[in-house]
Design a protein around this motif. Structure first.
Motif, short mmCIF file in Angstrom:
data_model
loop_
_atom_site.label_atom_id
_atom_site.label_comp_id
_atom_site.label_asym_id
_atom_site.label_seq_id
_atom_site.Cartn_x
_atom_site.Cartn_y
_atom_site.Cartn_z
N LYS A 489 -65.56 -105.62 59.72
CA LYS A 489 -65.71 -106.50 60.73
C LYS A 489 -65.83 -105.85 62.08
N HIS A 490 -65.12 -104.63 62.05
CA HIS A 490 -64.64 -104.02 63.36
C HIS A 490 -64.77 -102.65 63.33
N GLY A 491 -64.89 -102.05 62.25
CA GLY A 491 -64.66 -100.59 62.24
C GLY A 491 -65.85 -99.81 61.62
N PHE A 492 -66.56 -100.36 60.71
CA PHE A 492 -67.78 -99.60 60.21
C PHE A 492 -68.79 -99.46 61.20
N ASP A 493 -69.15 -98.08 61.32
CA ASP A 493 -70.34 -97.61 61.90
C ASP A 493 -71.19 -96.45 61.50
N PRO A 494 -72.39 -96.98 60.94
CA PRO A 494 -73.01 -95.81 60.33
C PRO A 494 -73.21 -94.75 61.06
N LYS A 495 -73.21 -94.80 62.69
CA LYS A 495 -73.53 -93.53 63.35
C LYS A 495 -72.55 -92.60 63.07
N LEU A 496 -71.23 -92.90 62.72
CA LEU A 496 -70.40 -91.68 62.51
C LEU A 496 -70.21 -91.08 61.32
N GLY A 497 -71.41 -91.33 60.44
CA GLY A 497 -71.51 -90.73 59.22
C GLY A 497 -70.95 -91.66 58.12
N PRO A 498 -70.95 -90.99 56.76
CA PRO A 498 -70.81 -91.91 55.65
C PRO A 498 -69.31 -92.52 55.95
N GLY A 499 -69.13 -93.63 55.37
CA GLY A 499 -68.04 -94.44 55.73
C GLY A 499 -67.04 -93.98 54.43
N ARG A 500 -65.70 -94.15 54.76
CA ARG A 500 -64.80 -94.17 53.72
C ARG A 500 -63.50 -94.99 53.83
N LEU A 501 -63.06 -95.74 52.64
CA LEU A 501 -62.21 -96.58 52.66
C LEU A 501 -61.43 -96.12 51.51
N ILE A 502 -59.99 -96.01 51.89
CA ILE A 502 -58.94 -95.68 50.89
C ILE A 502 -57.85 -96.71 50.58
N VAL A 503 -57.50 -97.04 49.41
CA VAL A 503 -56.69 -98.11 49.04
C VAL A 503 -55.36 -97.61 48.35
N ARG A 504 -54.05 -97.50 48.82
CA ARG A 504 -52.93 -96.94 48.32
C ARG A 504 -52.08 -98.01 48.07
N ALA A 505 -51.35 -97.72 46.91
CA ALA A 505 -50.21 -98.55 46.69
C ALA A 505 -49.12 -97.57 45.99
N ARG A 506 -47.92 -97.86 46.55
CA ARG A 506 -46.86 -96.87 45.98
C ARG A 506 -45.34 -97.48 45.93
N LEU A 507 -44.61 -96.95 45.42
CA LEU A 507 -43.11 -97.44 45.65
C LEU A 507 -42.11 -96.31 46.28
N GLU A 508 -41.41 -96.79 47.18
CA GLU A 508 -40.50 -95.58 47.58
C GLU A 508 -38.82 -96.28 47.69
N PRO A 509 -38.16 -95.46 47.76
CA PRO A 509 -36.87 -96.06 47.95
C PRO A 509 -36.51 -96.58 49.10
N GLY A 510 -35.81 -97.69 49.10
CA GLY A 510 -35.13 -98.29 50.31
C GLY A 510 -34.39 -97.48 51.33
N VAL A 511 -34.54 -97.77 52.54
CA VAL A 511 -33.53 -96.97 53.45
C VAL A 511 -32.27 -97.74 53.29
N GLY A 512 -31.28 -96.86 53.33
CA GLY A 512 -29.99 -97.17 53.25
C GLY A 512 -29.52 -97.94 51.91
N ASN A 513 -30.46 -98.39 50.93
CA ASN A 513 -30.16 -98.88 49.64
C ASN A 513 -31.27 -98.51 48.80
N PRO A 514 -31.14 -97.27 48.30
CA PRO A 514 -32.09 -96.78 47.33
C PRO A 514 -32.26 -97.78 46.08
N ALA A 515 -31.41 -98.56 45.88
CA ALA A 515 -31.56 -99.43 44.64
C ALA A 515 -32.62 -100.61 44.97
N GLN A 516 -32.85 -100.72 45.88
CA GLN A 516 -33.89 -101.65 46.40
C GLN A 516 -35.15 -101.12 46.76
#
Length: 600
Positions: A489-516
């Motif tokens: 809707k807002h970012g895709f612009d063919p004039k900038l060259g081939p578009g790229r979309l990256i989807v990431r998903a990961r788990l990280e330890p909680g700040v102050g409470n690694p168990a969460q």
């Protein structure tokens, strides 16, 4: 505050009945205190100025009398009459002048002129300076005066005598000039001039005023300043507008008020001196004590007013609070909340009114409850009928039939796109699940991106960085796809060259409470990016829990909606942030603190 309300009228009535008398009392007290204290202070200062005048005049009278002591010295008179002068006479003259010097404190030097011998003697600091065959240096002050006259403040001189050691710097002095006659005749024999240090007058004057706030002037008959607390005015004429009025006054003492000051004056009228002592007292200093007293009264009155106001408010609020509460309940009922509780257990007329109103509302609710429930049931049935018009199974079967036809005509790409669309429709039309595993949300995103690739003819690529442990986390439906949709809707612009979309998903330890642990989901693109001012506006909108962030379009699910559902479904600490990437593009990051019930 409503001006026509009972509370407002009651408060105004009680305040008028209490505040006005207190204010009037303060005003009367202030003016009475100002007048009485001011009169007392003026009288005290007038007495002080009178005493100062007496001291100055007594000092000058003593000096004048001492100047007559040469008439008591036959040797000096003989020397003046016969023009006889030798070393004995010089010693006699020195002794006379020395005795005069020490007769009164404050004498700086004495000048003695013998007319017939034309000889001058100046005694300063017990050291004589002599001049022979000289003229009378004090002639301007002794020729037209039969006895003595006072010269106002001026710088000292050596009376025309040549310089010789020791040398004394000139200093401000007041001079008493006396003409010497061959009594009982009017034959002029010589002149005696006595220079007085200005400090002699200053020692008396400094006790009469406060240098920081008041002013003191000693003026001669022409308005010349003999002494002033301001040393720059000494020896100069004073031309202030009050000067003429004081000097022209026929009264020997009095007061004058002008220029926001009080002027107290005392006149010294002697044959040899006509001085006026004036003290200027500014109103600000004169009434300083009155102001302090007034401030104390104001503080006391202010405290009293606050207590009166507090008591007034307390009484009126206790009387009118049930009425205000009843009005609030009526407003709720008017807004549609017919079950709003009407409280009030008082035994007065207001309590009776509240109980009667509550009974009336219960009756009304019982009457409309049956009709209201019937109306709700009818609307529910209508809504179900509308929902049934679009059967998800019918749509899915239709898409499957079209896909089969595409395979029969050897067009597998059409089949693949129809299959992706069918997955999206099944996913979005399944209303039985509000939360799904993240893997299902990612599958929905993949199907959506497959359709977008066909739409944009493969002008962009996708990349997935998915942690297997994160794919089992339960998340609300439709929280990742709107982030990917934002790119097109807002970012895709063919004039900038081939578009790229990256989807990431990961788990990280909680700040102050690694168990969460914390689930991190990122959607990053290489599109146009967001201007910094617009980015700051979007972040501010997200921070205020607004869904109108300005980046969603009609018919879609906005980023603000995604963030709101995250915070409702998970911990309120769940966040969604936007940031620009280098060289261009946007990264949207969701941080979701996880609990024990967030995995499949």
């Amino acid at each position: 505050m409503n001006k026509s309300s009972i509370r407002t009228r009651l408060i105004l009535l009680m305040l008028i009945a209490t505040v006005i008398p207190i204010v009037i009392s303060m005003i009367v007290t202030y003016f009475y205190t100002t007048r009485s204290v001011g009169t007392k202070l003026i009288r005290e200062n007038a007495n002080l100025i009178y005493q100062g005048k007496t001291n100055v005049q007594a000092y000058m009278d003593t000096l004048n009398r001492n100047s007559l002591s040469l008439y008591n010295d036959p040797g000096v008179l003989l020397m003046l009459r016969r023009n006889v002068h030798d070393y004995t006479n010089e010693a006699q003259t020195y002794t006379l002048l020395q005795n005069l010097t020490h007769s009164v404190d404050g004498i700086y030097q004495i000048y003695f002129y013998m007319a017939k011998a034309r000889r001058s003697t100046l005694l300063i600091g017990d050291i004589p300076k002599r001049g022979y065959d000289t003229d009378n240096f004090s002639e301007p002050y002794t020729t037209d005066n039969p006895s003595s006259v006072v010269e106002p403040t001026h710088m000292s001189s050596i009376y025309g005598l040549g310089q010789s050691p020791p040398y004394y710097d000139p200093r401000p002095v007041i001079t008493l000039h006396r003409a010497i006659y061959n009594v009982p005749t009017t034959e002029w024999l010589g002149t005696l001039s006595i220079d007085i240090k200005l400090e002699a007058i200053q020692d008396i004057a400094d006790q009469l005023f406060n240098k920081q706030h008041e002013r003191l002037y000693l003026l001669d008959q022409s308005g010349m300043v003999v002494y002033s607390g301001d040393s720059t005015l000494v020896g100069k004429p004073l031309s202030d507008d009050w000067t003429g009025r004081v000097l022209e006054s026929k009264e020997t003492r009095g007061q004058l008020e002008m220029n926001k000051s009080v002027y107290l004056y005392e006149k010294m009228d002697t044959p040899y001196m006509k001085w006026t002592l004036v003290k200027e007292i500014p109103h600000s200093y004169l009434y300083e004590g009155v102001r302090s007293l007034t401030q104390i009264n104001i503080i006391i009155a202010a405290v009293s007013l606050l207590l009166v106001i507090a008591a007034t408010l307390l009484v009126t609020i206790r009387i009118t609070a049930p009425i205000k509460k009843l009005i609030g309940t009526i407003n709720q009922i008017q807004a549609g909340n017919l079950t709003a509780r009407v409280d009030g257990e008082g035994q007065d007329e207001i309590g009776i009114l509240v109980r009667r109103f509550r009974t009336m509302m219960e009756t009304i609710n019982n009457l409309i409850l049956r009709e209201y429930r019937l109306d709700i049931a009818n609307k529910t049935n209508q809504l179900k009928a509308l929902q049934a018009q679009i059967n998800p199974h019918f749509m899915n079967n239709a898409l499957q039939s079209i896909g089969t036809l595409a395979l029969q005509h050897n067009v597998p790409r059409i089949y693949s796109l129809i299959n992706s669309l069918a997955k999206m429709m099944r996913y979005s039309m399944n209303t039985n699940q509000e939360a799904v595993p993240l893997s299902m949300e990612i599958s929905h995103v993949k199907a959506y991106l497959e359709l977008q690739k066909e739409r944009f003819e493969g002008k962009f690529g996708t990349h997935y960085e998915l942690d297997e442990a994160a794919l089992g986390i339960m998340v609300p439906k439709m929280i990742v796809q709107p982030l990917a949709e934002n790119y097109f809707k807002h970012g895709f612009d063919p004039k900038l060259g081939p578009g790229r979309l990256i989807v990431r998903a990961r788990l990280e330890p909680g700040v102050g409470n690694p168990a969460q642990p914390v689930l991190i989901v990122e959607v990053e693109d290489n599109g146009r990016g967001i201007p910094e001012d617009k980015l700051a506006e979007l972040e501010a909108g997200l921070a205020m829990m607004r869904e109108e962030t300005g980046i969603e379009e009609e018919g879609g699910i906005g980023i603000g909606n995604v963030r709101s559902r995250l915070r409702l479904y998970f911990d309120p600490r769940a966040s969604l942030t936007l940031e620009n990437t280098d060289p261009h593009g946007v990264r949207i990051t969701m941080r979701i603190p996880l609990g024990e019930d967030t995995t499949t």
